[in-house]
Design a protein around this motif. Sequence first.
Motif, PDB file in Angstrom:
ATOM      1  N   ALA A  69       0.787  -1.316  -0.085  1.00  0.00           N
ATOM      2  CA  ALA A  69      -0.047  -0.046  -0.140  1.00  0.00           C
ATOM      3  C   ALA A  69       0.873   1.315   0.019  1.00  0.00           C
ATOM      4  N   HIS A  70       0.431   2.273   0.185  1.00  0.00           N
ATOM      5  CA  HIS A  70       0.924   3.741  -0.065  1.00  0.00           C
ATOM      6  C   HIS A  70       2.264   3.846   1.155  1.00  0.00           C
ATOM      7  N   ASP A  71       2.045   3.215   2.236  1.00  0.00           N
ATOM      8  CA  ASP A  71       2.899   3.152   3.446  1.00  0.00           C
ATOM      9  C   ASP A  71       4.124   2.508   3.193  1.00  0.00           C
ATOM     10  N   LYS A  72       4.214   1.647   1.998  1.00  0.00           N
ATOM     11  CA  LYS A  72       5.314   0.687   1.576  1.00  0.00           C
ATOM     12  C   LYS A  72       5.647  -0.460   2.969  1.00  0.00           C
ATOM     13  N   GLY A  73       4.547  -0.776   3.684  1.00  0.00           N
ATOM     14  CA  GLY A  73       4.834  -1.642   4.668  1.00  0.00           C
ATOM     15  C   GLY A  73       5.432  -1.028   6.303  1.00  0.00           C
ATOM     16  N   LEU A  74       5.462   0.234   6.076  1.00  0.00           N
ATOM     17  CA  LEU A  74       5.853   1.009   7.331  1.00  0.00           C
ATOM     18  C   LEU A  74       4.955   0.632   8.561  1.00  0.00           C
ATOM     19  N   ILE A  75       3.777   0.959   7.981  1.00  0.00           N
ATOM     20  CA  ILE A  75       2.822   0.543   9.191  1.00  0.00           C
ATOM     21  C   ILE A  75       2.946  -0.661   9.849  1.00  0.00           C
TER      22      ILE A  75
ATOM     23  N   LEU B 267      17.817  -5.905  14.132  1.00  0.00           N
ATOM     24  CA  LEU B 267      16.544  -6.398  13.998  1.00  0.00           C
ATOM     25  C   LEU B 267      16.386  -7.177  12.611  1.00  0.00           C
ATOM     26  N   GLY B 268      15.159  -7.284  12.120  1.00  0.00           N
ATOM     27  CA  GLY B 268      14.991  -8.002  10.977  1.00  0.00           C
ATOM     28  C   GLY B 268      15.228  -7.232   9.750  1.00  0.00           C
ATOM     29  N   TRP B 269      15.515  -5.857   9.735  1.00  0.00           N
ATOM     30  CA  TRP B 269      15.759  -4.871   8.710  1.00  0.00           C
ATOM     31  C   TRP B 269      17.188  -4.529   8.739  1.00  0.00           C
ATOM     32  N   LYS B 270      17.680  -4.028   7.743  1.00  0.00           N
ATOM     33  CA  LYS B 270      18.985  -3.361   7.476  1.00  0.00           C
ATOM     34  C   LYS B 270      19.065  -1.954   8.459  1.00  0.00           C
ATOM     35  N   GLY B 271      19.935  -1.812   9.183  1.00  0.00           N
ATOM     36  CA  GLY B 271      20.006  -0.523   9.983  1.00  0.00           C
ATOM     37  C   GLY B 271      20.489  -0.624  11.390  1.00  0.00           C
TER      38      GLY B 271
ATOM     39  N   LEU C  41      14.133   2.378   6.000  1.00  0.00           N
ATOM     40  CA  LEU C  41      13.344   3.020   6.761  1.00  0.00           C
ATOM     41  C   LEU C  41      11.952   2.080   7.358  1.00  0.00           C
ATOM     42  N   LYS C  42      12.049   0.834   6.925  1.00  0.00           N
ATOM     43  CA  LYS C  42      11.391  -0.313   7.590  1.00  0.00           C
ATOM     44  C   LYS C  42      12.094  -0.379   9.036  1.00  0.00           C
ATOM     45  N   TYR C  43      13.412  -0.509   9.126  1.00  0.00           N
ATOM     46  CA  TYR C  43      14.105  -0.601  10.573  1.00  0.00           C
ATOM     47  C   TYR C  43      13.566   0.779  11.355  1.00  0.00           C
ATOM     48  N   LEU C  44      13.581   1.799  10.634  1.00  0.00           N
ATOM     49  CA  LEU C  44      13.371   2.982  11.574  1.00  0.00           C
ATOM     50  C   LEU C  44      11.961   2.872  11.962  1.00  0.00           C
TER      51      LEU C  44
ATOM     52  N   VAL D 103       7.671   8.810   9.644  1.00  0.00           N
ATOM     53  CA  VAL D 103       8.724   8.470   8.619  1.00  0.00           C
ATOM     54  C   VAL D 103       8.105   9.203   7.374  1.00  0.00           C
ATOM     55  N   ASP D 104       9.306   9.922   6.709  1.00  0.00           N
ATOM     56  CA  ASP D 104       8.946  10.456   5.403  1.00  0.00           C
ATOM     57  C   ASP D 104       9.580   9.603   4.564  1.00  0.00           C
ATOM     58  N   LEU D 105       8.740   9.065   3.372  1.00  0.00           N
ATOM     59  CA  LEU D 105       9.207   8.289   2.358  1.00  0.00           C
ATOM     60  C   LEU D 105      10.215   8.774   1.634  1.00  0.00           C
ATOM     61  N   GLY D 106      10.233  10.283   1.347  1.00  0.00           N
ATOM     62  CA  GLY D 106      11.332  10.773   0.527  1.00  0.00           C
ATOM     63  C   GLY D 106      12.526  11.453   1.314  1.00  0.00           C
ATOM     64  N   GLU D 107      12.703  11.190   2.582  1.00  0.00           N
ATOM     65  CA  GLU D 107      13.821  11.894   3.120  1.00  0.00           C
ATOM     66  C   GLU D 107      14.771  10.791   3.705  1.00  0.00           C
TER      67      GLU D 107
END
Length: 129
Positions: free
Chosen positions: A25-31, A59-63, A78-81, A94-98
């Motif tokens: 969806a629009h949030d790219k899985g961040l929610i 965690l399970g994501w890079k970061g 951003l998924k880690y964040l 989280v801003d998907l563009g920054e």
Amino acid sequence: MSQRIHRPIDTPLRSGLNRDELWEAHDKGLIKCWEIGRQRAARFPELAQRCLVGELPVLGWKGGVSRSLKKLEKYGSLKYLAQWQGLRGEDLDVDLGEERPLTCSRTRMVVTFTPDRSKYFNQVAEVEV
């Protein structure tokens, strides 16, 4: 143009969504990542506490960082964040563009969370100091 994904911490966890609704969806899985962080905070309070004091644990994501590296900077997802914010009991913001840099309080590594997967996808593996 801002592509900010924001949800207050008191928002109930979602249920009954399919894979596409969760991850495409629009949030790219961040929610979903943030919701997983909230759930993990309840199950692993020591992990949540480490996040609260500014650590960036693996965690399970890079970061995440487990130790200081020769190069004190790296990129993360951003998924880690989003998951980290959930672990801390914070609103999702989280801003998907920054890009957003954070410094791990334990290792002093600077991790820049970025929407650009190419920056962290083929990153050199951790090398001990």
